[in-house]
Scaffold this motif. Structure first.
Motif, PDB file in Angstrom:
ATOM      1  N   VAL A  38       0.846  -1.188   0.000  1.00  0.00           N
ATOM      2  CA  VAL A  38       0.000   0.000   0.000  1.00  0.00           C
ATOM      3  C   VAL A  38       0.882   1.240   0.000  1.00  0.00           C
ATOM      4  CG1 VAL A  38      -1.816   1.264   1.203  1.00  0.00           C
ATOM      5  CG2 VAL A  38      -1.779  -1.229   1.307  1.00  0.00           C
ATOM      6  N   TYR A  39       0.694   2.086  -1.003  1.00  0.00           N
ATOM      7  CA  TYR A  39       1.382   3.370  -1.087  1.00  0.00           C
ATOM      8  C   TYR A  39       0.376   4.450  -0.710  1.00  0.00           C
ATOM      9  CZ  TYR A  39       5.048   0.890  -3.579  1.00  0.00           C
ATOM     10  OH  TYR A  39       6.054   0.022  -3.907  1.00  0.00           O
ATOM     11  N   THR A  40       0.731   5.288   0.256  1.00  0.00           N
ATOM     12  CA  THR A  40      -0.212   6.321   0.713  1.00  0.00           C
ATOM     13  C   THR A  40       0.439   7.693   0.679  1.00  0.00           C
ATOM     14  OG1 THR A  40       0.408   6.133   3.054  1.00  0.00           O
ATOM     15  CG2 THR A  40      -1.337   4.670   2.273  1.00  0.00           C
ATOM     16  N   ILE A  53      -4.358   6.669  -2.262  1.00  0.00           N
ATOM     17  CA  ILE A  53      -3.976   5.322  -1.845  1.00  0.00           C
ATOM     18  C   ILE A  53      -3.820   4.459  -3.093  1.00  0.00           C
ATOM     19  CG2 ILE A  53      -4.658   3.276  -0.525  1.00  0.00           C
ATOM     20  CD1 ILE A  53      -6.600   5.337   0.980  1.00  0.00           C
ATOM     21  N   LEU A 108      -3.169   0.532  -3.789  1.00  0.00           N
ATOM     22  CA  LEU A 108      -3.137  -0.770  -3.145  1.00  0.00           C
ATOM     23  C   LEU A 108      -2.789  -1.815  -4.197  1.00  0.00           C
ATOM     24  CD1 LEU A 108      -5.714  -1.937  -0.573  1.00  0.00           C
ATOM     25  CD2 LEU A 108      -5.062  -3.456  -2.407  1.00  0.00           C
ATOM     26  N   GLU A 148      -6.771   1.982  -6.942  1.00  0.00           N
ATOM     27  CA  GLU A 148      -6.484   3.369  -6.600  1.00  0.00           C
ATOM     28  C   GLU A 148      -7.675   3.975  -5.875  1.00  0.00           C
ATOM     29  OE1 GLU A 148      -6.049   5.149 -10.403  1.00  0.00           O
ATOM     30  OE2 GLU A 148      -4.012   4.415 -10.705  1.00  0.00           O
ATOM     31  N   ALA A 151      -4.518   8.970   5.310  1.00  0.00           N
ATOM     32  CA  ALA A 151      -4.248   8.117   4.155  1.00  0.00           C
ATOM     33  C   ALA A 151      -3.768   6.741   4.601  1.00  0.00           C
ATOM     34  CB  ALA A 151      -3.211   8.775   3.245  1.00  0.00           C
ATOM     35  N   LEU A 152      -2.867   6.709   5.574  1.00  0.00           N
ATOM     36  CA  LEU A 152      -2.361   5.430   6.093  1.00  0.00           C
ATOM     37  C   LEU A 152      -3.481   4.627   6.725  1.00  0.00           C
ATOM     38  CD1 LEU A 152       0.206   3.744   6.508  1.00  0.00           C
ATOM     39  CD2 LEU A 152       0.611   5.008   8.617  1.00  0.00           C
ATOM     40  N   GLY A 187      -5.842   3.305   3.971  1.00  0.00           N
ATOM     41  CA  GLY A 187      -5.201   2.199   3.266  1.00  0.00           C
ATOM     42  C   GLY A 187      -5.238   0.913   4.079  1.00  0.00           C
ATOM     43  N   PHE A 216       3.410  -1.052   4.034  1.00  0.00           N
ATOM     44  CA  PHE A 216       2.960   0.300   3.712  1.00  0.00           C
ATOM     45  C   PHE A 216       4.160   1.142   3.320  1.00  0.00           C
ATOM     46  CE2 PHE A 216      -0.154  -1.407   6.624  1.00  0.00           C
ATOM     47  CZ  PHE A 216      -1.351  -1.041   6.039  1.00  0.00           C
ATOM     48  N   CYS A 227       5.213   5.189   2.570  1.00  0.00           N
ATOM     49  CA  CYS A 227       4.790   6.571   2.779  1.00  0.00           C
ATOM     50  C   CYS A 227       6.025   7.455   2.651  1.00  0.00           C
ATOM     51  CB  CYS A 227       4.175   6.680   4.180  1.00  0.00           C
ATOM     52  SG  CYS A 227       3.736   8.337   4.710  1.00  0.00           S
ATOM     53  N   ALA A 267       0.678   7.707  -5.786  1.00  0.00           N
ATOM     54  CA  ALA A 267      -0.210   8.143  -4.702  1.00  0.00           C
ATOM     55  C   ALA A 267      -0.293   9.662  -4.648  1.00  0.00           C
ATOM     56  CB  ALA A 267       0.262   7.577  -3.363  1.00  0.00           C
TER      57      ALA A 267
END
Length: 198
Positions: free
Chosen positions: A69-71, A84, A86, A95, A113-114, A117, A131, A133, A183
């Motif tokens: 997961v990129y937030t 987000i 995923l 997305e 956002a975290l 996600g 994750f 970030c 993201a």
């Protein structure tokens, strides 16, 4: 097809076929059994098939079940947005771009956002997740390297830790902003055109 739809179908058919003593075996189990048979056949010294199968399944689980997961989150004159990205274990990319309906700082947006996600992965049944970030502060606070002093930040940190604690395993990593461009572009979309959370 969404993973939740797939899971529902599998459950429905597993229930129906169970009456005929037919059992559903996920693809990983079949692949694992083939590999276990191969190892057992070509290994000298009489290793038990059960031991080989357990080793193969544990290796397969580590490789197959990891979610990424990129937030990102930001606040500007247009509003507060989160993005987000995923990535499922099957490499499907989802997305989400949201415009928050309240005022927040950049750091609070990063936490939102975290949190969003993590909740998405939990909702889809994920148990192991990494994750990513680009906020050094947020990642440092979640990993216990930095202390959250502001009450609002402590509250956000506690909410995130509560959700992360529900996973079998998780990692939160800080990445350069350039590696989080996907993201970040969703955040820009959210603050310009995005939908608001209720």
């Amino acid at each position: 097809m969404r993973k939740s739809d797939y899971t529902g179908r599998v459950t429905k058919w597993e229930t129906r076929l169970g009456a005929y003593d037919v059992k559903y075996m996920p693809q990983i189990a079949i692949k694992g059994q083939v590999l276990a048979d191969f190892v057992a056949e070509f290994t000298e010294g009489g290793i038990k098939q059960e031991d080989v199968m357990l080793a193969v399944m544990s290796i397969g689980t580590e490789n197959v079940l990891l979610w990424e997961v990129y937030t990102d989150g930001a606040s500007n004159q247009n509003g507060v947005g989160i993005g987000i990205v995923l990535i499922t274990p099957e490499n499907l990319v989802m997305e989400k771009s949201l415009r928050l309906g309240f005022v927040a700082t950049n750091n609070e947006a990063e936490y939102k956002a975290l949190l969003a996600g993590a909740q998405m992965v939990r909702h889809l049944g994920g148990e192991m997740v990494e994750f990513y970030c680009d906020s050094r502060l947020i990642v440092g606070q979640v990993n216990g390297e930095f202390e959250a002093r502001d009450e609002r930040m402590k509250k956000n940190l506690n909410r995130v830790k509560g959700v992360l604690g529900m996973f079998k395993s998780f990692k939160v990593r800080q990445i350069p902003r350039g590696q989080n461009a996907h993201a970040d572009s969703l955040v820009m979309l959210a603050t310009s055109l995005g939908s608001k959370l209720p």
